[in-house]
Design an enzyme around this catalytic site. Structure first.
Site: not given
Length: 198
Positions: A20, A66, A91, A112
């Site tokens: 991530h 986020n 990603d 997100n």
């Protein structure tokens, strides 16, 4: 002419080498190759790279994935960067590992971090570069997969992708987005040398 290049990821040592955090890793590769050093500032770590009269501010938000839009909005305002000079690197589970795809707008595709940037800016008309991390996980294991550390070989592939992305962003700034997309979206030799399924 200024550009803001934002790599998405999560702060903290436990996330450093996870899938991530590909956005952070690609910026690290570019900065290292350019002898640029990140410094901690408001809403993230930044580094500056100059190329042919262009100034690229590399941003690794400290807001967690986020809430990345808060950092992007702050730095766009601080540096006076227009939407067309914003590039976000993230990603992507839907691309084979190490594959690069660039677009000049569109949906967040379930990411997100991208969605928060779109929500905060009130627009999805900004360039984004997606780096494939594959989807080699069982049903219900997505979070564990994206937050799991990569192998040394995978990390090497991402570093290589980061250098390729840097060249594409330089093209974006000099000859325009269409040439940059053609360059970045053309499959590289290493893209299909992975066992991760599409």
């Amino acid at each position: 002419m200024r550009f803001l290049v934002t790599g998405l990821g999560n702060i903290g040592e436990e996330y450093r080498s996870t899938r991530h955090n590909v956005g952070f890793m690609t910026l690290d590769a570019w900065a290292q190759a350019s002898n640029a050093v990140f410094s901690t500032a408001r809403y993230g770590d930044t580094a500056e790279i100059r190329f042919k009269g262009r100034v690229f501010t590399l941003l690794k938000p400290s807001t967690y994935m986020n809430l990345s839009g808060n950092a992007v909005r702050y730095w766009m305002g601080k540096l006076g960067i227009p939407m067309e000079n914003l590039i976000v690197i993230s990603d992507d589970l839907n691309l084979p590992f190490g594959t690069i795809r660039m677009r000049t707008g569109g949906s967040a595709g379930g990411h997100n971090g991208l969605q928060n940037i779109t929500d905060i800016l009130g627009s999805d008309h900004y360039a984004r570069i997606r780096v494939g991390i594959g989807n080699d996980f069982s049903k219900g294991q997505q979070i564990d997969y994206v937050l799991s550390p990569m192998t040394e070989s995978e990390l090497g592939t991402i570093r290589e992708a980061g250098l390729h992305i840097a060249e594409g962003i330089k093209m974006f700034s000099t000859v325009g987005p269409q040439k940059a997309m053609s360059f970045l979206n053309t499959p590289r030799k290493t893209e299909n040398q992975t066992n991760n399924p599409v």
